[in-house]
Design a protein around this motif. Structure first.
Motif, mmCIF file in Angstrom:
data_model
loop_
_atom_site.group_PDB
_atom_site.id
_atom_site.type_symbol
_atom_site.label_atom_id
_atom_site.label_comp_id
_atom_site.label_asym_id
_atom_site.label_seq_id
_atom_site.Cartn_x
_atom_site.Cartn_y
_atom_site.Cartn_z
ATOM 1 N N LEU A 1 9.543 -16.998 19.595
ATOM 2 C CA LEU A 1 10.469 -16.349 18.670
ATOM 3 C C LEU A 1 9.704 -15.528 17.632
ATOM 4 C CD1 LEU A 1 13.006 -19.276 18.145
ATOM 5 C CD2 LEU A 1 13.238 -17.283 19.649
ATOM 6 N N GLY A 2 8.535 -16.031 17.243
ATOM 7 C CA GLY A 2 7.702 -15.268 16.323
ATOM 8 C C GLY A 2 7.275 -13.944 16.925
ATOM 9 N N GLU A 3 6.964 -13.949 18.213
ATOM 10 C CA GLU A 3 6.595 -12.702 18.889
ATOM 11 C C GLU A 3 7.782 -11.743 18.962
ATOM 12 O OE1 GLU A 3 3.664 -11.576 20.001
ATOM 13 O OE2 GLU A 3 2.761 -13.334 19.045
ATOM 14 N N GLU A 4 8.971 -12.299 19.177
ATOM 15 C CA GLU A 4 10.170 -11.455 19.214
ATOM 16 C C GLU A 4 10.450 -10.846 17.841
ATOM 17 O OE1 GLU A 4 14.987 -11.974 19.890
ATOM 18 O OE2 GLU A 4 13.603 -13.291 20.983
ATOM 19 N N GLY A 5 10.234 -11.663 16.792
ATOM 20 C CA GLY A 5 10.449 -11.184 15.428
ATOM 21 C C GLY A 5 11.485 -11.998 14.681
ATOM 22 N N VAL A 6 11.060 -12.700 13.647
ATOM 23 C CA VAL A 6 11.957 -13.479 12.790
ATOM 24 C C VAL A 6 12.131 -12.695 11.489
ATOM 25 C CG1 VAL A 6 12.314 -15.649 11.552
ATOM 26 C CG2 VAL A 6 11.202 -15.663 13.814
ATOM 27 N N ASP A 7 13.296 -12.120 11.297
ATOM 28 C CA ASP A 7 13.534 -11.338 10.087
ATOM 29 C C ASP A 7 13.680 -12.227 8.859
ATOM 30 O OD1 ASP A 7 13.488 -8.769 11.255
ATOM 31 O OD2 ASP A 7 15.507 -9.075 12.044
ATOM 32 N N LEU A 8 14.319 -13.384 9.034
ATOM 33 C CA LEU A 8 14.494 -14.311 7.910
ATOM 34 C C LEU A 8 14.308 -15.733 8.405
ATOM 35 C CD1 LEU A 8 15.274 -14.811 4.920
ATOM 36 C CD2 LEU A 8 17.656 -14.989 5.674
ATOM 37 N N LEU A 9 13.384 -16.458 7.768
ATOM 38 C CA LEU A 9 13.150 -17.862 8.092
ATOM 39 C C LEU A 9 13.739 -18.727 6.988
ATOM 40 C CD1 LEU A 9 11.827 -20.149 9.737
ATOM 41 C CD2 LEU A 9 9.721 -19.751 8.422
ATOM 42 N N MET A 10 14.722 -19.550 7.351
ATOM 43 C CA MET A 10 15.308 -20.516 6.428
ATOM 44 C C MET A 10 14.719 -21.871 6.795
ATOM 45 S SD MET A 10 19.232 -19.069 6.496
ATOM 46 C CE MET A 10 19.797 -20.051 5.102
ATOM 47 N N VAL A 11 13.842 -22.411 5.916
ATOM 48 C CA VAL A 11 12.972 -23.499 6.319
ATOM 49 C C VAL A 11 13.066 -24.686 5.362
ATOM 50 C CG1 VAL A 11 11.019 -22.376 5.150
ATOM 51 C CG2 VAL A 11 10.570 -24.077 6.927
ATOM 52 N N ASP A 12 13.087 -25.872 5.942
ATOM 53 C CA ASP A 12 13.141 -27.154 5.238
ATOM 54 C C ASP A 12 12.034 -27.255 4.178
ATOM 55 O OD1 ASP A 12 13.341 -29.841 4.521
ATOM 56 O OD2 ASP A 12 12.772 -30.617 6.490
ATOM 57 N N SER A 13 12.410 -27.617 2.949
ATOM 58 C CA SER A 13 11.455 -27.645 1.837
ATOM 59 C C SER A 13 11.172 -29.035 1.278
ATOM 60 C CB SER A 13 11.985 -26.777 0.685
ATOM 61 O OG SER A 13 12.272 -25.480 1.093
ATOM 62 N N THR A 14 11.789 -30.075 1.791
ATOM 63 C CA THR A 14 11.768 -31.388 1.160
ATOM 64 C C THR A 14 10.367 -31.897 0.841
ATOM 65 O OG1 THR A 14 13.758 -31.890 2.431
ATOM 66 C CG2 THR A 14 12.657 -33.744 1.347
ATOM 67 N N ASN A 15 9.433 -31.701 1.753
ATOM 68 C CA ASN A 15 8.073 -32.226 1.565
ATOM 69 C C ASN A 15 7.051 -31.132 1.276
ATOM 70 O OD1 ASN A 15 8.728 -34.882 1.850
ATOM 71 N ND2 ASN A 15 7.781 -35.172 3.852
ATOM 72 N N ALA A 16 7.518 -29.989 0.772
ATOM 73 C CA ALA A 16 6.603 -28.864 0.550
ATOM 74 C C ALA A 16 5.528 -29.187 -0.478
ATOM 75 C CB ALA A 16 7.389 -27.631 0.122
ATOM 76 N N GLU A 17 5.778 -30.143 -1.365
ATOM 77 C CA GLU A 17 4.787 -30.526 -2.370
ATOM 78 C C GLU A 17 3.777 -31.539 -1.846
ATOM 79 O OE1 GLU A 17 6.645 -30.268 -6.758
ATOM 80 O OE2 GLU A 17 7.408 -31.919 -5.551
ATOM 81 N N VAL A 18 4.047 -32.101 -0.668
ATOM 82 C CA VAL A 18 3.196 -33.166 -0.123
ATOM 83 C C VAL A 18 2.091 -32.532 0.718
ATOM 84 C CG1 VAL A 18 3.116 -35.243 1.289
ATOM 85 C CG2 VAL A 18 5.159 -34.733 -0.087
ATOM 86 N N PRO A 19 0.831 -32.734 0.365
ATOM 87 C CA PRO A 19 -0.255 -32.104 1.143
ATOM 88 C C PRO A 19 -0.410 -32.744 2.520
ATOM 89 C CG PRO A 19 -1.161 -33.559 -0.540
ATOM 90 C CD PRO A 19 0.312 -33.500 -0.785
ATOM 91 N N GLY A 20 -1.055 -32.013 3.414
ATOM 92 C CA GLY A 20 -1.392 -32.569 4.728
ATOM 93 C C GLY A 20 -0.213 -32.636 5.663
ATOM 94 N N PHE A 21 -0.207 -33.710 6.474
ATOM 95 C CA PHE A 21 0.779 -33.870 7.534
ATOM 96 C C PHE A 21 1.537 -35.176 7.349
ATOM 97 C CE2 PHE A 21 -2.181 -30.818 9.037
ATOM 98 C CZ PHE A 21 -1.506 -30.014 9.942
ATOM 99 N N THR A 22 2.804 -35.157 7.709
ATOM 100 C CA THR A 22 3.627 -36.359 7.617
ATOM 101 C C THR A 22 3.128 -37.412 8.605
ATOM 102 O OG1 THR A 22 5.541 -35.046 6.946
ATOM 103 C CG2 THR A 22 5.971 -37.254 7.823
ATOM 104 N N THR A 23 3.050 -38.643 8.151
ATOM 105 C CA THR A 23 2.563 -39.752 8.978
ATOM 106 C C THR A 23 3.462 -39.950 10.199
ATOM 107 O OG1 THR A 23 1.767 -40.838 6.975
ATOM 108 C CG2 THR A 23 1.952 -42.198 8.952
ATOM 109 N N PRO A 24 2.886 -40.149 11.392
ATOM 110 C CA PRO A 24 3.707 -40.381 12.587
ATOM 111 C C PRO A 24 4.524 -41.670 12.491
ATOM 112 C CG PRO A 24 1.440 -39.816 13.182
ATOM 113 C CD PRO A 24 1.452 -40.055 11.711
#
Length: 560
Positions: free
Chosen positions: A192-215
């Motif tokens: 989809l990125g190659e096709e072109g994403v004009d607007l990305l509406m993206v989940d922000s809940t953990n944007a302040e948390v560094p790294g990766f969410t624990t499995p």
């Protein structure tokens, strides 16, 4: 983030309008409206649970009153997954128009179906979709992408229109070893990125948390330790929709020879749905009914309960208050809160934890053991998505203001120009045209309160009155005056609730009220409403000076 309120212009041709109706500034009531060529697509329709400053309120709905005159233009409602903050308001929307097509995965729509049955809504138009599927609703070409979350069958949706494309992630994370083997489809994201994403509406809940969410798998050792150490009854509280967590508890229970009982109406309902559809695997001879729990020793049972957020009427809260009709906690029992703490619920959760501890239970929670992991992508995962998708414009969604700002900063760090990061709030109107997203206005997306059987009838003024009643108390004053003689005939009779137990405390102010009324009558004031204001000012000053309180004051003057 907040610009001066202004009415958006008429939607221009070849323009896609995006308006968040909830979820920007709160963790809940998620909803977005997309409009092109006079047609509307809705994405999610969730609820926000009330906080302490919403006395008497049961639920808070998105601002879909914006749609009141446009319901016939709605071609469909996409539901990204089955959490309450994304599907809980669907019944209230369908009361306004019953035949809006509901578009979602098999599990999501099954959970919605049960909810609508409770609301006695029938003849609903369900449109089941799968990841990888592409369908068209009016002017909207929709493609669904598998995403990993804390509930099975979650989907992102890629919206193609003549005016541009939008990718709405819904809630997601990038657990590479998910319990159900269903990962976020990064290959589809790249395509989809190659096709072109004009607007990305993206989940922000953990944007302040560094790294990766624990499995999710990393929780298993902590749960194993809890089961191994528990010598009495074991209660695990989690979200009623957290199928993965319930599966882990079921597996541990079987390993340790314990029977399992579901407690809480929503838990019983949702787990039956998940089991019937094959998303939850329950070993035979494992479940027992709540009514049969007394036939088993406490050390042979694990209870999976609702109430991990301290909800006052939930099963766990009733246990903590010794109000549950069946389950009486005893010293030495173990309670596990297997959930994250939703902002705003801190006081309620800690109240329950303290109540459980007072009863002698051992309380295990995220603060002292790894018994829960988040269902949302942390900063490292969000950066990966930005680099894969290379969106032209970004609108962070689903989060408090600080989360949205942090997510916007991540987008900028990956090369999205600052003027193409839209930090919006509920009701912000964004137009997408020729690959550029711009804020063009604001509409009213105020809270809609559900109070018992009433929807939208509770105003902010009424809530303010309730807060005053709960925190400061209530004083009523009744007086009968003769407007001809200018004299007080009866009263003032002063009564109070929630202010002071001793009625004699009002003796000093009674004389002040009498003099103030007679002075006003002597000046020719005969209107009952103006005389009531005299009473309110007099006793209000006295209460504030003497007690530093501001109770609700209701004066009544009868003129003869």
């Amino acid at each position: 983030m907040s610009a001066a309120l202004r009415t958006p212009p008429r939607l221009a041709p070849d323009t896609l309008r995006v308006t968040p109706l909830g979820g920007l500034g709160d963790i809940g009531r998620n909803m977005a409206m997309l409009e092109v060529d006079g047609q509307i697509l809705l994405i999610d329709c969730g609820v926000l649970f009330p906080e302490d400053d919403h006395p008497g309120v049961d639920l808070i709905l998105p601002g879909f009153e914006v749609l009141a005159d446009r319901l016939d233009d709605v071609v469909g409602l996409v539901l990204t997954h089955g959490h309450e903050d994304h599907i809980g308001a669907v019944p209230y929307l369908l009361r306004q128009r019953r035949d809006i097509p509901l578009i979602g995965s098999r599990l999501t729509l099954a959970l919605v179906r049960e909810k609508l049955r409770e609301h006695r809504l029938r003849d609903t138009d369900y449109r089941t979709v799968e990841d990888g599927q592409r369908v068209t609703f009016g002017a909207f070409d929709l493609e669904f992408v598998a995403v990993n979350h804390s509930i099975p069958d979650a989907l992102a949706v890629f919206v193609r229109t003549a005016a541009g494309t939008v990718l709405h992630t819904g809630d997601f994370k990038m657990d590479q070893l998910p319990l159900d083997g269903r990962i976020t489809d990064l290959r589809a994201f790249a395509r989809l990125g190659e096709e072109g994403v004009d607007l990305l509406m993206v989940d922000s809940t953990n944007a302040e948390v560094p790294g990766f969410t624990t499995p999710e798998r990393d929780i298993a050792p902590a749960l194993e330790r809890v089961f191994a150490r528990s010598t009495q009854r074991l209660i695990v509280a989690c979200f009623a929709s957290h199928v993965h967590r319930v599966q882990q508890v079921l597996d541990a229970a079987v390993k340790h020879g314990r029977k399992v009982v579901y407690v809480g109406r929503s838990m019983v309902r949702n787990m039956k749905v998940a089991s019937d559809l094959g998303y939850l695997h329950v070993p035979g001879n494992t479940l027992i009914e709540l009514k049969d729990i007394e036939n088993h020793r406490p050390e042979d049972v694990v209870i999976i309960s609702t109430g991990s957020q301290g909800e006052p009427l939930s099963a766990l809260s009733r246990m903590a208050n010794r109000e549950h009709p069946v389950i009486d906690l005893e010293r030495g029992d173990t309670v596990v809160l297997a959930s994250s703490l939703i902002p705003g619920n801190e006081n309620a959760v800690y109240r329950v934890i303290n109540g459980l501890a007072k009863l002698g239970a051992t309380v295990v929670h995220k603060g002292n053991a790894m018994v829960h992991v988040s269902g949302h992508a942390s900063a490292g995962e969000l950066l990966y998505c930005y680099n894969i998708l290379r969106p032209r414009n970004v609108m962070p969604v689903h989060g408090e203001v600080r989360h949205l700002i942090a997510n916007g900063a991540l987008a900028e760090a990956t090369g999205v120009p600052a003027d193409r990061v839209v930090l919006a709030e509920d009701g912000t109107v964004v137009d997408l045209a020729r690959g550029r997203a711009r804020v063009v206005g604001q509409v009213d997306c105020s809270y809609i309160f559900v109070d018992g059987s009433t929807v939208g009838d509770v105003s902010e003024t009424a809530l303010t009155d309730r807060r005053i009643l709960g925190e400061e108390g209530f004083i009523s004053v009744v007086a009968v005056v003769n407007t001809r003689s200018g004299r007080l005939i009866s009263g003032p009779d002063i009564h109070a609730r929630g202010f002071h137990e001793d009625a004699t405390v009002f003796d000093p102010v009674a004389g002040q009220i009498t003099r103030a009324l007679e002075d006003a009558l002597g000046d020719g004031v005969t209107d009952a409403q103006r005389l009531q204001q005299v009473i309110r000012r007099t006793i209000g000053r006295w209460v504030n000076t003497s007690y530093r309180r501001r109770p609700m004051i209701v004066p009544t003057v009868v003129t003869v």
